[in-house]
Enzyme design. Sequence first.
Site, PDB file in Angstrom:
ATOM      1  CD  GLN A 138       4.165   3.379   1.244  1.00 16.75           C
ATOM      2  OE1 GLN A 138       3.306   3.006   0.285  1.00 16.75           O
ATOM      3  NE2 GLN A 138       4.761   2.574   0.326  1.00 16.75           N
ATOM      4  CB  VAL A 190       2.987   7.401   1.944  1.00 15.84           C
ATOM      5  CG1 VAL A 190       5.022   7.922   2.531  1.00 15.84           C
ATOM      6  CG2 VAL A 190       2.361   7.381   2.649  1.00 15.84           C
ATOM      7  CB  SER A 191       1.709   5.235  -2.843  1.00 12.09           C
ATOM      8  OG  SER A 191       2.832   5.827  -3.690  1.00 12.09           O
ATOM      9  CB  THR A 192      -0.897   2.252   0.989  1.00 14.86           C
ATOM     10  OG1 THR A 192       0.658   2.536   1.575  1.00 14.86           O
ATOM     11  CG2 THR A 192      -0.985   1.853  -0.422  1.00 14.86           C
ATOM     12  N   GLY A 244      -1.646   8.487   1.383  1.00 18.47           N
ATOM     13  CA  GLY A 244      -1.935   7.179   0.330  1.00 18.47           C
ATOM     14  C   GLY A 244      -3.070   8.298  -0.723  1.00 18.47           C
TER      15      GLY A 244
END
Length: 192
Positions: A15, A10-12, A37
């Site tokens: 999330q 997940v990018s952050t 992240g």
Amino acid sequence: MSNVVGYARVSTREQNPAAQEAELHAAGAVRVFVDRGESSRVRDRPQWLACLDYLREGDTLMVRRLDRVAGSETMAIETINELHARGVNIKSLTEPDIDTTTPMGRALFGIVAVFAQLRADTIRDNTKRGLAHARAHGRVGGRPSVMTPERTEAALRMRAQGDSIAQIARVLGIGASSVSRALAKTQAPATI
């Protein structure tokens, strides 16, 4: 004995990767590595590196989507080729044409790789031609400066009145480095 190993990202940090993890486990992954992240354009993601270290010849890396592993087509092709060289297959849960565990999947990947490389080469050639054309017509690459002649004149006047680079930048609504570069080109002192 070969394993199915999952990778989720997940990018952050806000999330939640739980849905990806559940899908991978349900599809047969015995272990799932998760990065939180982390950008897919960064190759040295901690859990990605741990996953690569864990994978053995004959294993299958399973992902929900290929973009969880790679942030660009070129990076995806490089990753799949590196895994293939190690004897590791890759399978995407949502992209059925990405499944190197089958002869058809390997063939389709080969075709996709050829077209992706063609696209990258075409973009590179077009960029080189465009830059050569621009240079031939007196334009150097890069975006135009925010320092128009009018802004440069205003900066010179303010500097002569004793304003700092930071004050000038604030008044003109631009960055201090742009002001410094413009003043340096006119031989004005550029101390802040």
